[in-house]
Design a protein around this motif. Sequence first.
Motif, PDB file in Angstrom:
ATOM      1  N   LEU A  64     104.018  31.276  39.354  1.00 31.99           N
ATOM      2  CA  LEU A  64     104.518  32.677  39.654  1.00 31.99           C
ATOM      3  C   LEU A  64     105.317  33.288  38.550  1.00 31.99           C
ATOM      4  O   LEU A  64     105.149  34.186  37.714  1.00 31.99           O
ATOM      5  N   GLN A  65     106.101  32.205  38.102  1.00 28.08           N
ATOM      6  CA  GLN A  65     107.080  32.548  36.809  1.00 28.08           C
ATOM      7  C   GLN A  65     106.172  32.796  35.400  1.00 28.08           C
ATOM      8  O   GLN A  65     106.352  33.147  34.655  1.00 28.08           O
ATOM      9  N   ARG A  66     105.173  31.769  35.487  1.00 22.50           N
ATOM     10  CA  ARG A  66     104.227  31.816  34.230  1.00 22.50           C
ATOM     11  C   ARG A  66     103.384  33.068  34.172  1.00 22.50           C
ATOM     12  O   ARG A  66     103.086  33.552  33.251  1.00 22.50           O
ATOM     13  N   VAL A  67     102.858  33.483  35.390  1.00 20.40           N
ATOM     14  CA  VAL A  67     102.064  34.997  35.505  1.00 20.40           C
ATOM     15  C   VAL A  67     103.046  35.777  35.205  1.00 20.40           C
ATOM     16  O   VAL A  67     102.713  36.875  34.266  1.00 20.40           O
ATOM     17  N   ALA A  68     104.196  36.026  35.609  1.00 17.45           N
ATOM     18  CA  ALA A  68     105.237  36.998  35.338  1.00 17.45           C
ATOM     19  C   ALA A  68     105.748  37.011  33.843  1.00 17.45           C
ATOM     20  O   ALA A  68     105.718  38.043  32.979  1.00 17.45           O
ATOM     21  N   THR A  69     105.729  35.855  33.006  1.00 18.99           N
ATOM     22  CA  THR A  69     106.018  35.858  31.445  1.00 18.99           C
ATOM     23  C   THR A  69     104.666  36.410  30.958  1.00 18.99           C
ATOM     24  O   THR A  69     105.085  37.186  29.945  1.00 18.99           O
TER      25      THR A  69
END
Length: 86
Positions: free
Chosen positions: A10-15
């Motif tokens: 989810l952090q990567r998608v947000a980035t």
Amino acid sequence: MKLDEADLLLQRVATIAIMYYPGLPADSPEYKLNDDIDWCLDDTPPGAASAELRDLIGRTVLDPTAHRQALTALVYGMVPDTDATE
């Protein structure tokens, strides 16, 4: 999928969603959304990257407001319940 793997995904998608803008494919012809989706899924367990998950990641990158809740529910739904005493 483990909780830390779900968080990282989810952090990567947000980035990627923060860096994406509608004119990006025109400004950078070499840009491929699938490459970003692959990067988001780099550290997920084998078999976790279903077509549904890939599609929802792509939709979330393009329109985070409309799809982040569904993506979050899907990803955390892949994390088995754990005993709080562990």
